[in-house]
Design an enzyme around this catalytic site. Structure first.
Site, short mmCIF file in Angstrom:
data_model
loop_
_atom_site.label_atom_id
_atom_site.label_comp_id
_atom_site.label_asym_id
_atom_site.label_seq_id
_atom_site.Cartn_x
_atom_site.Cartn_y
_atom_site.Cartn_z
N GLY A 51 -4.96 97.77 -22.65
CA GLY A 51 -3.80 97.02 -22.22
C GLY A 51 -4.01 95.67 -21.75
O GLY A 51 -3.61 94.68 -22.11
N THR A 52 -4.85 95.56 -20.99
CA THR A 52 -5.24 94.49 -20.13
C THR A 52 -5.71 93.10 -21.10
O THR A 52 -4.99 92.19 -21.02
CB THR A 52 -6.37 94.57 -18.97
N GLN A 81 3.06 101.58 -21.15
CA GLN A 81 3.82 102.86 -20.39
C GLN A 81 4.63 103.13 -21.46
O GLN A 81 5.19 104.55 -21.31
CB GLN A 81 4.54 102.62 -19.06
N GLY A 94 -4.91 103.08 -25.17
CA GLY A 94 -5.22 104.52 -25.53
C GLY A 94 -5.13 105.58 -24.39
O GLY A 94 -4.60 106.73 -24.46
N CYS A 148 -0.25 100.31 -3.67
CA CYS A 148 -0.59 98.98 -2.72
C CYS A 148 -1.50 98.17 -3.48
O CYS A 148 -2.44 98.94 -4.41
CB CYS A 148 -1.17 99.55 -1.75
N1 PLP Z 1 0.20 97.22 -18.35
C1 PLP Z 1 0.70 98.28 -17.78
C2 PLP Z 1 2.36 98.28 -17.99
C3 PLP Z 1 0.02 99.53 -17.15
O1 PLP Z 1 0.54 100.37 -16.51
C4 PLP Z 1 -1.50 99.38 -17.45
C5 PLP Z 1 -2.37 100.35 -16.70
O2 PLP Z 1 -1.95 100.86 -15.66
C6 PLP Z 1 -2.01 98.15 -18.06
C7 PLP Z 1 -0.95 97.10 -18.62
C8 PLP Z 1 -3.38 97.97 -18.17
O3 PLP Z 1 -3.78 98.70 -19.43
P1 PLP Z 1 -5.50 99.18 -19.32
O4 PLP Z 1 -5.87 100.09 -18.33
O5 PLP Z 1 -5.33 99.74 -20.53
O6 PLP Z 1 -6.11 97.79 -19.39
#
Ligand code: PLP
Length: 383
Positions: free
Chosen positions: A71-72, A179, A200, A325
């Site tokens: 996601g990041t 999410q 994933g 936090c």
């Molecule tokens: N965006 C949201 C809304 C998330 O909840 C998360 C993970 O906590 C991420 C992005 C980051 O995803 P990833 O852990 O696959 O990098």
């Protein structure tokens, strides 16, 4: 057996997902770009995984899916690409409750590239200020990025409407759906967003794999440059077992969404009803009407969330702080602060997040333990 109610943090990798991945380490270990049988059988596997993602998202074409490390990376890619391709536009519109995978990038761009960011606030239920959002969009907006669902409260955002408004201003629209994917139905042929991030490990797939949906025809500039993989949109030899596992996870999520659409929401509601009935001075945070079915963020007034979690953990129940936090600091998160949650409730917020693996028996066990924990802590608490 411990009870795991922290599925918004991560989920257990489904054993069927693990089984689907294993041959891709030892038997089908080829490089998908190789022009021999070892390569072509892997390429066939990657294609099948892309098709599973296409089906889960209701996308028109499988090649709209670009595999990433999670996601990041997908969020970073979408934001940076938009600034590259939207010439003459140097503003970003986003919400105050985004994940750091979005907000930290926007802050960095403000500091280093002079980008102007409009960070739109939310109301007490976590709903976006739509007027402020519409006002912030303009001829200099490169991108509007608003999450599909909030990770702390589960609040859902009206992304189709937000995308229409962004497009009317000539901006691109991205949504962090990390999410939402696998938890609510998604139909991208009926939802006019340009880019979407998913991950994933939030849907019983492996960690370190995700995807960016990129609508056909959208201009794009890669973040990770290198070889011609992913149609030149993300260089580097593919994480083949990860992609295969993500494909399997997508297939299972879609099957579950169709077969038992209300199951997880019923568990969440059972917990909330029980908590509200049995425990005084607590409130459910987030938009009660438009919320992920698996998420409950409950604030227990005049208590410290950490103490509650500690006692739950000792009883074998894993949840998380409702107001996560930031690392090392005891400051409540930006999400609940943006919602102006009253001070008495802010620190006592606990997030329970469910998955298809949870059971009614587990909920009933939590409903046995939690009231005792709260009563005990309130007896000890000076307030
Ligand atoms: N965006 C949201 C809304 C998330 O909840 C998360 C993970 O906590 C991420 C992005 C980051 O995803 P990833 O852990 O696959 O990098």
């Amino acid at each position: 057996m411990p009870i795991y109610l922290d599925n918004n943090a991560t989920t257990r990798t489904d054993p069927a997902v693990v089984a689907s991945m294993l041959p891709y380490f030892t038997e089908q270990f080829g490089n998908a770009s190789s022009a021999h049988a070892f390569g072509s059988e892997v390429a066939i596997g990657l294609k099948a995984a892309r098709k599973s993602l296409q089906a889960l998202l209701g996308a028109a074409f499988d090649h709209e899916i670009v595999f990433t490390s999670g996601g990041t990376e997908s969020d970073n890619t979408a934001i940076l690409s938009s600034l590259d391709v939207q010439e003459g536009r140097d503003e970003i519109v986003t919400s105050a409750v985004e994940h750091p995978a979005v907000l930290a990038v926007v802050e960095h761009l403000q500091a280093t590239r002079g980008i102007k960011a409009h960070i739109i606030g939310v109301d007490a239920s976590g709903r976006l200020d739509l007027d402020a959002y519409a006002r912030a969009l303009g001829p200099r907006t490169a991108l509007a990025t608003v999450m599909w669902a909030n990770n702390e409260t589960g609040t859902l955002f009206p992304v189709a409407h937000l995308a229409d408004l962004a497009h009317a201003a000539g901006a691109l629209f991205h949504t962090d759906a990390v999410q939402a994917v696998g938890k609510v139905p998604i139909d991208l042929q009926a939802t006019p967003i340009d880019m979407l991030s998913l991950s994933g490990h939030k849907l019983h797939g492996p960690k370190g794999i995700g995807a960016l949906y990129l609508r056909k025809g959208i201009k794009f500039s890669p973040l990770v440059r290198g070889g011609p993989q992913e149609r030149r949109r993300r260089g580097g030899t593919e994480n083949v077992p990860g992609i295969i596992g993500l494909g399997k996870a997508a297939e299972l999520a879609l099957a579950h969404l169709k077969a038992a659409p209300d199951e997880i929401g019923d568990l969440r509601n059972r917990l909330e009803h029980g908590v509200v009935q049995q425990i005084g001075h607590c409130q459910v945070l987030g938009d009660r009407e438009n919320r992920l079915p698996n998420t409950s963020n409950v604030a227990f007034e005049h208590l410290e969330g950490e103490a509650i979690l500690h006692h739950l953990n000792r009883a074998g129940i894993a949840a998380s702080l409702g107001s996560a936090c930031s690392s090392g600091s005891m400051e409540p998160s930006h999400v609940l602060r943006a919602m102006d949650v009253p001070a008495a409730a802010l620190r006592g917020a606990i997030r329970f997040s469910f998955s298809r693996e949870n059971t009614v028996e587990e909920v009933d066990r939590v409903l046995q333990v939690l009231p005792e924990v709260i009563t005990k802590l309130r007896t000890l608490s000076p307030t």
